[in-house]
Write a protein that holds these residues in place. Structure first.
Motif, PDB file in Angstrom:
ATOM      1  N   LEU A 210      -3.409  48.815   8.632  1.00 35.66           N
ATOM      2  CA  LEU A 210      -4.597  48.032   8.294  1.00 35.66           C
ATOM      3  C   LEU A 210      -5.778  48.439   9.173  1.00 35.66           C
ATOM      4  O   LEU A 210      -5.601  48.875  10.312  1.00 35.66           O
ATOM      5  CB  LEU A 210      -4.319  46.545   8.474  1.00 35.66           C
ATOM      6  N   ASP A 211      -6.981  48.258   8.643  1.00 29.72           N
ATOM      7  CA  ASP A 211      -8.161  48.517   9.477  1.00 29.72           C
ATOM      8  C   ASP A 211      -8.282  47.397  10.506  1.00 29.72           C
ATOM      9  O   ASP A 211      -7.690  46.320  10.354  1.00 29.72           O
ATOM     10  CB  ASP A 211      -9.423  48.624   8.618  1.00 29.72           C
ATOM     11  N   PRO A 212      -9.019  47.621  11.624  1.00 25.98           N
ATOM     12  CA  PRO A 212      -9.048  46.650  12.729  1.00 25.98           C
ATOM     13  C   PRO A 212      -9.485  45.253  12.320  1.00 25.98           C
ATOM     14  O   PRO A 212      -8.932  44.259  12.813  1.00 25.98           O
ATOM     15  CB  PRO A 212     -10.035  47.280  13.713  1.00 25.98           C
ATOM     16  N   ALA A 213     -10.457  45.139  11.425  1.00 30.93           N
ATOM     17  CA  ALA A 213     -10.928  43.816  11.035  1.00 30.93           C
ATOM     18  C   ALA A 213      -9.876  43.060  10.231  1.00 30.93           C
ATOM     19  O   ALA A 213      -9.649  41.855  10.441  1.00 30.93           O
ATOM     20  CB  ALA A 213     -12.222  43.928  10.236  1.00 30.93           C
ATOM     21  N   GLN A 214      -9.216  43.736   9.298  1.00 34.71           N
ATOM     22  CA  GLN A 214      -8.187  43.078   8.498  1.00 34.71           C
ATOM     23  C   GLN A 214      -6.998  42.682   9.367  1.00 34.71           C
ATOM     24  O   GLN A 214      -6.443  41.588   9.238  1.00 34.71           O
ATOM     25  CB  GLN A 214      -7.719  44.008   7.369  1.00 34.71           C
ATOM     26  N   ARG A 215      -6.620  43.558  10.288  1.00 36.74           N
ATOM     27  CA  ARG A 215      -5.516  43.252  11.197  1.00 36.74           C
ATOM     28  C   ARG A 215      -5.864  42.034  12.047  1.00 36.74           C
ATOM     29  O   ARG A 215      -5.045  41.121  12.215  1.00 36.74           O
ATOM     30  CB  ARG A 215      -5.232  44.465  12.092  1.00 36.74           C
ATOM     31  N   ALA A 216      -7.072  42.001  12.607  1.00 40.54           N
ATOM     32  CA  ALA A 216      -7.479  40.859  13.425  1.00 40.54           C
ATOM     33  C   ALA A 216      -7.510  39.575  12.605  1.00 40.54           C
ATOM     34  O   ALA A 216      -7.088  38.510  13.083  1.00 40.54           O
ATOM     35  CB  ALA A 216      -8.837  41.126  14.060  1.00 40.54           C
TER      36      ALA A 216
ATOM     37  N   ARG B 224     -17.578  41.687  10.407  1.00 37.70           N
ATOM     38  CA  ARG B 224     -16.691  41.533   9.261  1.00 37.70           C
ATOM     39  C   ARG B 224     -15.887  40.236   9.366  1.00 37.70           C
ATOM     40  O   ARG B 224     -15.654  39.547   8.362  1.00 37.70           O
ATOM     41  CB  ARG B 224     -15.762  42.736   9.141  1.00 37.70           C
ATOM     42  N   LEU B 225     -15.438  39.884  10.578  1.00 39.82           N
ATOM     43  CA  LEU B 225     -14.712  38.630  10.752  1.00 39.82           C
ATOM     44  C   LEU B 225     -15.609  37.441  10.424  1.00 39.82           C
ATOM     45  O   LEU B 225     -15.171  36.472   9.780  1.00 39.82           O
ATOM     46  CB  LEU B 225     -14.180  38.527  12.185  1.00 39.82           C
ATOM     47  N   ARG B 226     -16.842  37.493  10.837  1.00 35.20           N
ATOM     48  CA  ARG B 226     -17.774  36.409  10.496  1.00 35.20           C
ATOM     49  C   ARG B 226     -17.994  36.337   8.983  1.00 35.20           C
ATOM     50  O   ARG B 226     -18.098  35.247   8.418  1.00 35.20           O
ATOM     51  CB  ARG B 226     -19.088  36.610  11.246  1.00 35.20           C
ATOM     52  N   ALA B 227     -18.051  37.507   8.355  1.00 35.15           N
ATOM     53  CA  ALA B 227     -18.235  37.523   6.904  1.00 35.15           C
ATOM     54  C   ALA B 227     -17.032  36.914   6.189  1.00 35.15           C
ATOM     55  O   ALA B 227     -17.179  36.362   5.088  1.00 35.15           O
ATOM     56  CB  ALA B 227     -18.471  38.955   6.424  1.00 35.15           C
ATOM     57  N   LEU B 228     -15.856  36.994   6.798  1.00 30.05           N
ATOM     58  CA  LEU B 228     -14.657  36.378   6.224  1.00 30.05           C
ATOM     59  C   LEU B 228     -14.611  34.870   6.467  1.00 30.05           C
ATOM     60  O   LEU B 228     -13.720  34.189   5.946  1.00 30.05           O
ATOM     61  CB  LEU B 228     -13.399  37.028   6.810  1.00 30.05           C
ATOM     62  N   GLY B 229     -15.534  34.370   7.272  1.00 34.55           N
ATOM     63  CA  GLY B 229     -15.587  32.934   7.513  1.00 34.55           C
ATOM     64  C   GLY B 229     -15.166  32.506   8.903  1.00 34.55           C
ATOM     65  O   GLY B 229     -15.109  31.302   9.192  1.00 34.55           O
ATOM     66  N   HIS B 230     -14.864  33.448   9.816  1.00 39.45           N
ATOM     67  CA  HIS B 230     -14.479  33.099  11.177  1.00 39.45           C
ATOM     68  C   HIS B 230     -15.712  32.849  12.036  1.00 39.45           C
ATOM     69  O   HIS B 230     -16.727  33.548  11.904  1.00 39.45           O
ATOM     70  CB  HIS B 230     -13.663  34.225  11.814  1.00 39.45           C
ATOM     71  N   THR B 231     -15.618  31.887  12.924  1.00 43.19           N
ATOM     72  CA  THR B 231     -16.614  31.705  13.976  1.00 43.19           C
ATOM     73  C   THR B 231     -16.122  32.473  15.194  1.00 43.19           C
ATOM     74  O   THR B 231     -15.098  32.109  15.793  1.00 43.19           O
ATOM     75  CB  THR B 231     -16.790  30.222  14.330  1.00 43.19           C
ATOM     76  N   VAL B 232     -16.792  33.535  15.554  1.00 45.92           N
ATOM     77  CA  VAL B 232     -16.362  34.415  16.641  1.00 45.92           C
ATOM     78  C   VAL B 232     -17.238  34.155  17.862  1.00 45.92           C
ATOM     79  O   VAL B 232     -18.470  34.244  17.783  1.00 45.92           O
ATOM     80  CB  VAL B 232     -16.459  35.898  16.230  1.00 45.92           C
TER      81      VAL B 232
END
Length: 590
Positions: A309-315, A526-534
């Motif tokens: 998986l790419d780093p964002a999907q894995r995270a 990318r994590l923020r775009a998925l809905g995560h608050t980072v």
């Protein structure tokens, strides 16, 4: 309190419960360990202080095994790391005996005094009295670490207890140089430390607070260690030392009893076991919450090949596994001697499959979709060390006094800095603790009960490699060990695993906390775009800025195919040391 099982969990409660060792997380058979296991070429020790690592090797060179070395390292850390652990605290020892192949978990966690009822921690408004919960005699539970040292030495070691304690006695008597973290920690807790006569006698012995580079001598602690060496359990829990402990607690308004000290018991427990992609994971059972959460997270993640998986999907997937494990931690986990903990269900392959089915690979799951309240936390001031000896015995040990310098109270004449583990209980159900989070009756104090912990000493075993790992870090311990396991599974060496950047999610608050360098700008976006608050260093989320770094990871690795040992110590801690010594005594590069 009767636990209300939430809707998403109800679906899986009716699935058959299967022993943890029966399945591999990726659907395959459990790994078969080699029937012919070569001995390591020497020994490896990684600890949070170079003097503690040296104490372990000193005992090994006298004919001791990994368990004698564990006693030596633990006791030495109790002297040189009073900000993190000590005889006034407790810990967990995960041990592997190479001759028998047996793993055992030694529970030397502190226990609640009978007088420490919830009403003792209420202020005039009925809210949690934070000062009493965190400072002084009412914050202190009955210590377990001295009993743990005696138990390990007498049942698993080769040397007399006095031989294994000798380096710590010498360090306490002769002193050691104060380091920057100790000076800084004292400054942060100075107001509390200087309330108590016994504490002032240790840390203001020269009239001024500890300063980096000066020698800190602890003659009273040396004498307490000598009593422990001479009389074993009775040297601490009965007799003159016990009387000084009781007198010191009572003088400050606390209520311990002689019976509570003399009645303390170490518990031997069966470790948790499960498989993750060809590795057998051996880890901590309750009253640690770490092993159950680790089993949940890894078995959820076992449904994907993370390396592809790419780093964002894995995270994203890793964060979602953290979210679900920490939600269950809040409601189900406590001292198994007092509450029913559904370990087999929570750590089963079927339950993990059900949790995995609730994860959307393209979108974060808001934590408020899982009903409930926030997770109890444990502070970061803890320590860990890892050992493999020349016979293949191994020890993963995590020990603590809870907050910086524990309760701040040293009963006069003992040199023993008492813990403040009572704050790890849910002292008042539904009332926020110092970290703004709440707990429930499964973790409420009762006489003799052990508070819930995040400490997660862990072994990883494959046909080719054996790893010993762990870290301090409060609730972040669990996710740091998770990332360490994933690092070894990816083929990293010991030092790279110890240095891995870290991120963490604990269900509530619904925030991904990340160290400096944990995510690139692209991955964070990318994590923020998925809905995560980072939340990264410098960011302020809910009024708090993220720390740049956390933890103090210590690990050792035996590569059985290459015939090599490795040690990894956290580069965030300048006084830590990982060392490998070959059988003939020549040093090898870690």
């Amino acid at each position: 309190m009767r636990l209300t099982t939430r809707l998403f969990a109800l679906v899986f409660l009716f699935l058959p419960v299967v022993p943890l060792t029966a399945f591999a997380a990726d659907g395959g058979e459990p790994p078969r360990q080699s029937l012919v296991a070569a001995q390591p070429p020497g020994a490896a020790i990684a600890s949070a202080h170079d003097l503690a690592t040296a104490a372990g090797f000193e005992v090994l060179e006298q004919g001791g095994n990994a368990f004698d070395a564990a006693v030596a390292v633990s006791a030495a850390l109790s002297v040189v790391e009073p900000i993190s652990s000590g005889l006034g605290g407790g810990g967990f020892f995960l041990l592997h005996d190479a001759a028998s192949g047996r793993d055992v978990f030694i529970d030397a966690r502190e226990t609640a005094p009978a007088a420490a009822t919830p009403d003792r921690y209420r202020d005039a408004d009925g809210k949690l009295d934070r000062d009493r919960a965190q400072n002084g005699p009412w914050s202190a539970a009955i210590p377990g670490l001295p009993a743990g040292l005696v138990h390990v030495a007498e049942k698993y070691g080769r040397l007399p207890l006095g031989r294994s304690l000798a380096p710590a006695i010498r360090l306490a008597r002769d002193g050691f140089p104060v380091y920057e973290r100790l000076e800084r920690g004292y400054a942060a807790r100075r107001e509390v430390m200087e309330r108590y006569r016994g504490t002032r006698g240790v840390f203001l012995a020269g009239g001024k607070p500890p300063v980096t580079g000066q020698l800190l001598r602890q003659p009273d602690l040396a004498r307490t260690l000598e009593a422990l060496a001479a009389r074993g359990f009775d040297g601490f829990y009965r007799g003159p030392v016990a009387k000084k402990l009781l007198d010191g607690v009572r003088a400050e308004g606390g209520r311990w009893t002689a019976g509570e000290l003399a009645g303390y018991q170490v518990h031997e427990r069966e470790p948790l076991r499960f498989d993750y992609r060809g590795w057998e994971i051996v880890t901590a059972p309750p009253p640690s919450s770490g092993g159950v959460a680790l089993a949940q997270m890894l078995q959820v993640l076992g449904g994907w090949n993370l390396s592809k998986l790419d780093p964002a999907q894995r995270a994203h997937l890793t964060i979602e596994s953290m979210r679900r494990a920490f939600r269950d931690r809040t409601f189900y986990l406590g001292d198994p001697g007092f509450v029913h903990v559904p370990v087999e269900m929570l750590a089963s392959r079927e339950y993990a499959a059900g949790l995995r089915a609730t994860i959307n690979p393209e979108k974060a799951t808001p934590s408020d979709m899982f009903s409930g309240l926030p997770t109890p936390l444990e502070d970061e001031e803890t320590t860990h060390f890892s050992i493999i000896d020349g016979e293949g015995n191994r020890a993963a040990v995590t020990q603590t006094v809870n907050l910086l310098f524990g309760s701040g109270l040293v009963p006069p004449g003992t040199g023993v800095l008492l813990n403040n583990e009572m704050d790890d209980f849910a002292l008042l159900p539904g009332q926020p603790n110092a970290f703004g989070v709440m707990g429930y009756e499964a973790n409420a104090p009762e006489p003799g009960k052990r508070p819930l912990s995040s400490m997660t000493p862990t072994f990883m075993v494959s046909p080719d490699r054996v790893a010993v790992l762990g870290t301090p870090g409060g609730s972040r311990i669990i996710t740091m060990v998770l990332l360490g396991v994933l690092g070894y599974a990816d083929g990293l060496d010991a030092q790279d695993v110890a240095a891995l950047p870290r991120y963490h999610h604990q269900w509530q608050p619904d925030v991904v906390d990340a160290e400096s360098g944990a995510f690139s700008d692209e991955v964070a976006a990318r994590l923020r775009a998925l809905g995560h608050t980072v939340k990264q260093p410098g960011d302020r989320v809910s009024g708090n800025a993220s720390s740049h770094f956390w933890g103090n990871f210590q690990t050792v690795l035996w590569d059985r195919r290459a015939g090599e040992l490795q040690g990894g110590t956290d580069p965030r801690n300048p006084v830590g040391k990982a060392e490998v010594r070959l059988r003939q005594g020549e040093p090898a590069a870690p």
